[in-house]
Design a protein around this motif. Structure first.
Motif, PDB file in Angstrom:
ATOM      1  N   MET A  76      21.449  43.589  66.380  1.00  0.00           N
ATOM      2  CA  MET A  76      20.997  45.108  66.388  1.00  0.00           C
ATOM      3  C   MET A  76      20.909  45.838  67.690  1.00  0.00           C
ATOM      4  SD  MET A  76      17.648  46.800  64.150  1.00  0.00           S
ATOM      5  CE  MET A  76      16.336  45.902  65.251  1.00  0.00           C
ATOM      6  N   LYS A  77      21.244  47.255  67.880  1.00  0.00           N
ATOM      7  CA  LYS A  77      21.089  47.684  69.007  1.00  0.00           C
ATOM      8  C   LYS A  77      20.574  48.917  68.868  1.00  0.00           C
ATOM      9  CE  LYS A  77      25.767  46.248  70.732  1.00  0.00           C
ATOM     10  NZ  LYS A  77      27.230  46.588  71.429  1.00  0.00           N
ATOM     11  N   LEU A  78      19.670  49.133  69.996  1.00  0.00           N
ATOM     12  CA  LEU A  78      18.690  50.501  69.854  1.00  0.00           C
ATOM     13  C   LEU A  78      19.381  51.363  71.131  1.00  0.00           C
ATOM     14  CD1 LEU A  78      16.471  52.423  68.887  1.00  0.00           C
ATOM     15  CD2 LEU A  78      14.977  51.130  70.716  1.00  0.00           C
ATOM     16  N   TYR A  79      19.583  52.731  70.833  1.00  0.00           N
ATOM     17  CA  TYR A  79      20.292  53.461  71.895  1.00  0.00           C
ATOM     18  C   TYR A  79      18.910  54.304  72.392  1.00  0.00           C
ATOM     19  CZ  TYR A  79      24.712  51.698  70.678  1.00  0.00           C
ATOM     20  OH  TYR A  79      25.829  50.877  70.606  1.00  0.00           O
ATOM     21  N   PHE A 138      18.906  46.736  73.829  1.00  0.00           N
ATOM     22  CA  PHE A 138      18.439  48.031  74.175  1.00  0.00           C
ATOM     23  C   PHE A 138      19.595  48.580  75.055  1.00  0.00           C
ATOM     24  CE2 PHE A 138      14.535  45.779  73.246  1.00  0.00           C
ATOM     25  CZ  PHE A 138      14.115  46.349  72.272  1.00  0.00           C
ATOM     26  N   VAL A 139      20.134  49.779  74.590  1.00  0.00           N
ATOM     27  CA  VAL A 139      21.093  50.531  75.419  1.00  0.00           C
ATOM     28  C   VAL A 139      20.683  51.792  75.737  1.00  0.00           C
ATOM     29  CG1 VAL A 139      23.526  51.102  75.248  1.00  0.00           C
ATOM     30  CG2 VAL A 139      22.972  49.042  73.788  1.00  0.00           C
ATOM     31  N   GLY A 142      26.553  60.615  78.599  1.00  0.00           N
ATOM     32  CA  GLY A 142      26.776  60.107  77.161  1.00  0.00           C
ATOM     33  C   GLY A 142      27.749  58.952  77.177  1.00  0.00           C
ATOM     34  N   ARG A 143      28.303  58.771  78.257  1.00  0.00           N
ATOM     35  CA  ARG A 143      29.265  57.421  78.407  1.00  0.00           C
ATOM     36  C   ARG A 143      28.786  56.132  78.271  1.00  0.00           C
ATOM     37  NH1 ARG A 143      33.864  57.905  76.416  1.00  0.00           N
ATOM     38  NH2 ARG A 143      34.060  60.084  77.526  1.00  0.00           N
ATOM     39  N   LEU A 144      28.869  55.446  76.949  1.00  0.00           N
ATOM     40  CA  LEU A 144      28.310  54.151  77.083  1.00  0.00           C
ATOM     41  C   LEU A 144      28.758  52.895  77.735  1.00  0.00           C
ATOM     42  CD1 LEU A 144      27.298  54.250  73.248  1.00  0.00           C
ATOM     43  CD2 LEU A 144      25.974  54.925  75.136  1.00  0.00           C
ATOM     44  N   PRO A 145      28.047  51.772  78.034  1.00  0.00           N
ATOM     45  CA  PRO A 145      28.797  50.710  78.673  1.00  0.00           C
ATOM     46  C   PRO A 145      29.928  50.293  78.072  1.00  0.00           C
ATOM     47  CG  PRO A 145      26.560  50.629  78.679  1.00  0.00           C
ATOM     48  CD  PRO A 145      26.876  51.460  77.798  1.00  0.00           C
ATOM     49  N   ASP A 146      30.264  50.400  76.675  1.00  0.00           N
ATOM     50  CA  ASP A 146      31.281  49.846  76.136  1.00  0.00           C
ATOM     51  C   ASP A 146      32.660  51.014  76.034  1.00  0.00           C
ATOM     52  OD1 ASP A 146      30.711  51.659  74.160  1.00  0.00           O
ATOM     53  OD2 ASP A 146      30.076  50.227  72.524  1.00  0.00           O
ATOM     54  N   GLY A 147      32.586  52.020  76.842  1.00  0.00           N
ATOM     55  CA  GLY A 147      33.455  52.976  76.898  1.00  0.00           C
ATOM     56  C   GLY A 147      33.459  54.178  75.831  1.00  0.00           C
ATOM     57  N   ARG A 148      32.648  53.949  74.839  1.00  0.00           N
ATOM     58  CA  ARG A 148      32.544  55.171  73.772  1.00  0.00           C
ATOM     59  C   ARG A 148      31.534  56.042  74.289  1.00  0.00           C
ATOM     60  NH1 ARG A 148      30.030  51.968  68.129  1.00  0.00           N
ATOM     61  NH2 ARG A 148      28.646  51.067  70.087  1.00  0.00           N
ATOM     62  N   HIS A 149      31.868  57.453  73.623  1.00  0.00           N
ATOM     63  CA  HIS A 149      30.780  58.287  74.104  1.00  0.00           C
ATOM     64  C   HIS A 149      29.757  58.340  72.885  1.00  0.00           C
ATOM     65  CE1 HIS A 149      29.176  62.302  74.621  1.00  0.00           C
ATOM     66  NE2 HIS A 149      29.680  62.300  75.880  1.00  0.00           N
ATOM     67  N   SER A 171      25.956  59.322  67.650  1.00  0.00           N
ATOM     68  CA  SER A 171      24.876  60.129  67.163  1.00  0.00           C
ATOM     69  C   SER A 171      25.609  61.744  67.549  1.00  0.00           C
ATOM     70  CB  SER A 171      23.880  60.079  68.116  1.00  0.00           C
ATOM     71  OG  SER A 171      22.757  61.117  67.772  1.00  0.00           O
ATOM     72  N   PRO A 172      26.192  62.260  66.556  1.00  0.00           N
ATOM     73  CA  PRO A 172      26.891  63.518  66.436  1.00  0.00           C
ATOM     74  C   PRO A 172      26.017  64.722  67.219  1.00  0.00           C
ATOM     75  CG  PRO A 172      27.284  62.656  64.473  1.00  0.00           C
ATOM     76  CD  PRO A 172      26.328  61.905  65.141  1.00  0.00           C
ATOM     77  N   MET A 173      24.627  64.731  66.966  1.00  0.00           N
ATOM     78  CA  MET A 173      23.741  65.614  67.587  1.00  0.00           C
ATOM     79  C   MET A 173      23.486  65.168  69.042  1.00  0.00           C
ATOM     80  SD  MET A 173      23.543  68.274  65.635  1.00  0.00           S
ATOM     81  CE  MET A 173      22.306  69.103  66.455  1.00  0.00           C
ATOM     82  N   GLY A 174      23.677  63.846  69.557  1.00  0.00           N
ATOM     83  CA  GLY A 174      23.463  63.655  70.929  1.00  0.00           C
ATOM     84  C   GLY A 174      22.070  62.975  71.158  1.00  0.00           C
TER      85      GLY A 174
END
Length: 206
Positions: free
Chosen positions: A3-6, A29-30, A36-43, A48-51
């Motif tokens: 499980m990941k918590l952003y 924990f990420v 907004g650029r995550l370590p895995d390359g995703r935004h 979370s569409p609202m950011g």
């Protein structure tokens, strides 16, 4: 898949970290960077569409956002109901009410304008005037109490995280000694102390 918590340091996502620490759950924990650029390359907006943080990505890949929902999810994962109460009990629904109260009356109505960059001076002044009513109610409720309900729950984790913002937003928590005492006591709780110690260096470096 763990499980990941952003999260962002000392944002409302701190409550979710506290809850995970309290329940001794396995999680990664990420930190969400400013761009907004995550370590895995995703935004982060893909999750979370609202950011907003917190967001949780479960082991099965399900993504959950919105603080009260995330906290309720963690509470239901906690062993032996250690962060919540039995469903259909009065205490369970009071806890849900507290989560929504903190989210609407404090987080969004008071602290979002005070800590955000887009609020006008008039909006900040209005937010400061709004703090008295919910703080007065909380102070009356917590007089002689250790927690919001009979024991520590995710609602306490959320309230503590929000009360941490007082000095940075111009809210004089010392005007409500009961709330200041509540915050001081909770900061000494092992799960809270560990969570804050993990995020403090990240906040300082931001």
């Amino acid at each position: 898949m763990v499980m990941k918590l952003y999260f962002r340091p000392f944002a409302c996502s701190l409550a979710a970290r506290i809850a995970i620490e309290e329940a001794e759950l396995d999680a990664e924990f990420v930190a969400v960077p400013a761009d907004g650029r995550l370590p895995d390359g995703r935004h982060f907006s893909q999750l979370s569409p609202m950011g907003y943080v917190p967001a949780i990505e479960t082991r099965g890949g399900f993504v959950l956002t919105e603080g009260p929902a995330v906290l309720t999810y963690i509470a239901e994962l906690a062993p032996e109901g250690s962060l919540s109460f039995t469903g259909f009990s009065d205490a369970h629904y009071r806890m849900l009410a507290w989560l929504n109260f903190i989210s609407t009356e404090l987080h969004k109505a008071v602290f979002a304008p005070l800590l955000g960059k887009s609020a006008s001076p008039e909006e900040r002044t209005a937010a400061l005037t709004r703090v008295a009513r919910p703080f007065d109610m909380l102070a009356r409720h917590l007089e002689g109490r250790e927690f919001l309900e009979d024991r520590f729950t995710v609602a306490d984790a959320y309230l503590l995280s929000v009360l941490n913002w007082c000095e940075h937003s111009g809210v004089a928590i010392a005007d409500w000694p009961v709330l200041l005492d509540y915050r001081t006591r909770l900061r000494k709780r092992p799960s809270v102390a560990r969570a804050m110690a993990e995020e403090w260096p990240l906040l300082k470096a931001a």
